[in-house]
Motif scaffolding. Structure first.
Motif, mmCIF file in Angstrom:
data_model
loop_
_atom_site.group_PDB
_atom_site.id
_atom_site.type_symbol
_atom_site.label_atom_id
_atom_site.label_comp_id
_atom_site.label_asym_id
_atom_site.label_seq_id
_atom_site.Cartn_x
_atom_site.Cartn_y
_atom_site.Cartn_z
ATOM 1 N N LEU A 77 9.309 -7.212 -1.303
ATOM 2 C CA LEU A 77 7.863 -7.436 -1.333
ATOM 3 C C LEU A 77 7.390 -8.057 -0.021
ATOM 4 O O LEU A 77 6.267 -8.572 0.048
ATOM 5 C CB LEU A 77 7.482 -8.359 -2.501
ATOM 6 N N ASP A 78 8.251 -8.028 0.987
ATOM 7 C CA ASP A 78 7.889 -8.619 2.276
ATOM 8 C C ASP A 78 7.727 -7.572 3.369
ATOM 9 O O ASP A 78 7.589 -7.909 4.536
ATOM 10 C CB ASP A 78 8.942 -9.652 2.707
ATOM 11 N N GLY A 79 7.748 -6.312 3.022
ATOM 12 C CA GLY A 79 7.675 -5.263 4.034
ATOM 13 C C GLY A 79 6.257 -5.000 4.509
ATOM 14 O O GLY A 79 5.284 -5.208 3.772
ATOM 15 N N GLY A 80 6.167 -4.517 5.738
ATOM 16 C CA GLY A 80 4.870 -4.187 6.309
ATOM 17 C C GLY A 80 4.686 -2.704 6.563
ATOM 18 O O GLY A 80 3.731 -2.301 7.237
ATOM 19 N N ARG A 107 -0.657 0.655 -6.969
ATOM 20 C CA ARG A 107 0.379 -0.345 -6.732
ATOM 21 C C ARG A 107 -0.230 -1.750 -6.609
ATOM 22 O O ARG A 107 0.350 -2.731 -7.087
ATOM 23 C CB ARG A 107 1.154 0.000 -5.453
ATOM 24 N N CYS A 108 -1.361 -1.837 -5.943
ATOM 25 C CA CYS A 108 -2.034 -3.128 -5.788
ATOM 26 C C CYS A 108 -2.383 -3.720 -7.154
ATOM 27 O O CYS A 108 -2.119 -4.905 -7.432
ATOM 28 C CB CYS A 108 -3.288 -2.937 -4.948
ATOM 29 N N ARG A 109 -2.941 -2.892 -8.032
ATOM 30 C CA ARG A 109 -3.295 -3.369 -9.375
ATOM 31 C C ARG A 109 -2.048 -3.734 -10.170
ATOM 32 O O ARG A 109 -2.053 -4.717 -10.925
ATOM 33 C CB ARG A 109 -4.097 -2.290 -10.101
ATOM 34 N N GLY A 166 -8.119 -2.537 0.351
ATOM 35 C CA GLY A 166 -7.383 -1.827 1.392
ATOM 36 C C GLY A 166 -6.205 -2.668 1.837
ATOM 37 O O GLY A 166 -6.077 -3.843 1.475
ATOM 38 N N GLY A 167 -5.338 -2.083 2.623
ATOM 39 C CA GLY A 167 -4.185 -2.815 3.122
ATOM 40 C C GLY A 167 -2.981 -2.673 2.223
ATOM 41 O O GLY A 167 -2.960 -1.880 1.269
ATOM 42 N N LEU A 168 -1.945 -3.489 2.523
ATOM 43 C CA LEU A 168 -0.639 -3.343 1.876
ATOM 44 C C LEU A 168 -0.162 -4.604 1.173
ATOM 45 O O LEU A 168 0.968 -4.623 0.688
ATOM 46 C CB LEU A 168 0.418 -2.961 2.941
ATOM 47 N N HIS A 169 -1.012 -5.658 1.082
ATOM 48 C CA HIS A 169 -0.498 -6.953 0.632
ATOM 49 C C HIS A 169 -1.469 -7.696 -0.278
ATOM 50 O O HIS A 169 -2.686 -7.471 -0.229
ATOM 51 C CB HIS A 169 -0.212 -7.863 1.836
ATOM 52 N N LEU A 170 -0.891 -8.600 -1.065
ATOM 53 C CA LEU A 170 -1.657 -9.627 -1.777
ATOM 54 C C LEU A 170 -1.358 -10.974 -1.136
ATOM 55 O O LEU A 170 -0.247 -11.238 -0.681
ATOM 56 C CB LEU A 170 -1.259 -9.681 -3.253
ATOM 57 N N PHE A 176 3.012 -4.493 -1.625
ATOM 58 C CA PHE A 176 3.189 -3.557 -2.732
ATOM 59 C C PHE A 176 3.480 -2.134 -2.261
ATOM 60 O O PHE A 176 3.443 -1.190 -3.056
ATOM 61 C CB PHE A 176 1.943 -3.551 -3.643
ATOM 62 N N ALA A 177 3.795 -1.964 -0.955
ATOM 63 C CA ALA A 177 3.998 -0.607 -0.439
ATOM 64 C C ALA A 177 5.432 -0.314 -0.032
ATOM 65 O O ALA A 177 5.748 0.824 0.285
ATOM 66 C CB ALA A 177 3.079 -0.371 0.761
ATOM 67 N N ALA A 178 6.307 -1.303 -0.037
ATOM 68 C CA ALA A 178 7.665 -1.102 0.488
ATOM 69 C C ALA A 178 8.704 -0.844 -0.595
ATOM 70 O O ALA A 178 9.876 -0.645 -0.278
ATOM 71 C CB ALA A 178 8.087 -2.315 1.314
#
Length: 463
Positions: A111-114, A372-374, A395-399, A444-446
């Motif tokens: 959960l730490d990927g960019g 994935r975000c939800r 938008g984006g890849l993180h919470l 939430f994208a990795a």
């Protein structure tokens, strides 16, 4: 020694001298050797060069020639302590970029990927684009310093009205662009204003350029323009780095009125705004905010964008968009750094974004990121109600998750999560100064799929 003495004879004499000296002792100067042995400067230079190659002596410009340290016994580590003195104090701080907890185990949920997981990447479209690019007859020719004109035209069109291909400089991804623009605009020792929190890669790039990051507080709507004006006035800074759209890590989107104010404040201070528009293709389905560049008429904004995040980690293609003399400065830095970005990679990027598959990929990606975000936000609310998701981004890849502990709790929690085979990013890395509270950035994208997100949070429920 006669005038006809050879380099070999001089070397033999010097070897004898070296045997009588201790490591670190200074040999006679070139002038003394010429006088003593009746030889010319060329003979002395050749002899010293050959002895240096043999490892018997070392030369230090401006100081002379010295007996080299004795070779270590086989298997002993080399003594590189001298490098500490030679390198002075220009250390490059990579701590914001490196996982201090070490390499995660193979079963760790990331959960730490960019970057996007391979399942979210347009792999087939990328492969086809690279194959088409490789078939071009000029694929391996030198590329222009600015980048390929058709690719610059694509970025110019995306940037909006009034921007042309000559206003675009192709870069080797977003991180390379950050390093380039900081060095082009500001000098060592200068302050650079940054949002607080901000992207750790920007902090690392600024510090590597010798700049001093100065934090400017944010609220739920992004950077506060009145505090930005105060920071410009107090520091004399001439650069403000920001991410106004789907900010990393908070997900904040700067409202239209604040966008105008940020540009106006910077213009009044005679400063540049570096707009990191990394999330331009990472929306979750709604309309994308208008860029700061679109609010700028006087060349105040330098925009940074990239294809790496929405495509794949190794598509290291980005762009800097700017008007005026600052583009000449950035182009000059690019020329000195590495001449140009790999032409085959530029050709592949052009093939990718010009194909219908690219738009289909972006539409599919938007849906996947929204779901994935939800999934992750709902799992946190269900399994860790004591943790607070600051916002569900569009938008984006993180919470960006606030913890109930004190400011030092982010690293403690990240360490505990790793013991449960979950990797999260400790929030203190995102602050240029002291963190006001404990946060985690959770991506939430990795992961391979959405189920991994719920599984990860279930593991975190026990820490």
């Amino acid at each position: 020694m006669k005038n006809g003495s050879t380099t070999g004879e001089l070397m033999a004499a010097l070897r004898s001298t070296v045997r009588d000296l201790l490591p670190g002792d200074r040999l006679p100067s070139s002038r003394d050797l010429m006088a003593e042995h009746q030889v010319g400067p060329g003979t002395v230079a050749r002899a010293i060069a050959r002895l240096t190659a043999e490892g018997l002596v070392v030369t230090r410009p401006g100081s002379g020639t010295f007996v080299a340290p004795k070779a270590s016994a086989k298997g002993d580590p080399a003594d590189t302590g001298w490098q500490t003195v030679a390198l002075t104090d220009r250390a490059v701080d990579t701590r914001p970029l490196i996982d201090v907890l070490g390499e995660p185990s193979p079963d760790t949920i990331l959960l730490d990927g960019g970057y996007l997981h391979r399942s979210l990447q347009p792999v087939r479209a990328l492969s086809a684009a690279l194959a088409r690019a490789a078939r071009r007859p000029d694929a391996w020719d030198r590329a222009p310093v600015n980048g390929l004109a058709p690719l610059r035209a694509v970025f110019a069109t995306a940037a909006g009205p009034g921007i042309g291909p000559d206003d675009v400089l192709i870069t080797a991804g977003g991180q390379s662009a950050l390093s380039l623009v900081f060095r082009a605009i500001a000098g060592p020792g200068n302050p650079v204003l940054v949002e607080s929190p901000t992207y750790p890669g920007a902090l690392a790039a600024a510090r590597a350029a010798g700049l001093s990051p100065v934090p400017v507080p944010m609220d739920a709507d992004g950077v506060r323009p009145e505090l930005l004006a105060d920071a410009f006035a107090m520091t004399g800074a001439r650069v403000f780095y920001c991410q106004p759209s789907h900010h990393n890590p908070t997900g904040a989107v700067l409202p239209p009125e604040r966008r105008r104010q940020v540009v106006e404040v910077a213009r009044a201070a005679g400063a540049f705004v570096i707009e990191d528009d990394f999330a331009r293709h990472l929306g979750h389905g709604g309309p994308m905010p208008r860029s700061l560049l679109a609010e700028d008429r006087d060349g105040t904004v330098v925009q940074l964008t990239s294809l790496t995040k929405p495509a794949a980690p190794s598509l290291r293609i980005g762009a800097l968009v700017a008007r005026g003399p600052v583009m000449d400065r950035m182009r000059a830095v690019r020329h000195v750094d590495d001449f140009f970005v790999s032409r085959p990679l530029q050709e592949a990027a052009l093939e990718l974004v010009s194909a219908p598959a690219w738009d289909r990929h972006l539409r599919t990606l938007a849906v996947a990121l929204r779901e994935r975000c939800r999934e992750l936000a709902n799992a946190i609310e269900r399994e860790r109600p004591d943790w607070s998701v600051t916002r569900v981004p569009t938008g984006g890849l993180h919470l960006w998750v606030r913890l109930p502990t004190g400011p030092g709790g982010s690293m403690v929690t990240a360490s505990a999560a790793r013991r449960q085979a979950v990797a999260v990013s400790a929030g203190h890395r995102y602050f240029a100064a002291e963190a006001p509270a404990a946060y985690l950035r959770m991506g939430f994208a990795a992961t391979a799929d959405r189920a991994d997100l719920s599984d990860a949070v279930r593991r975190l429920a026990s820490i």
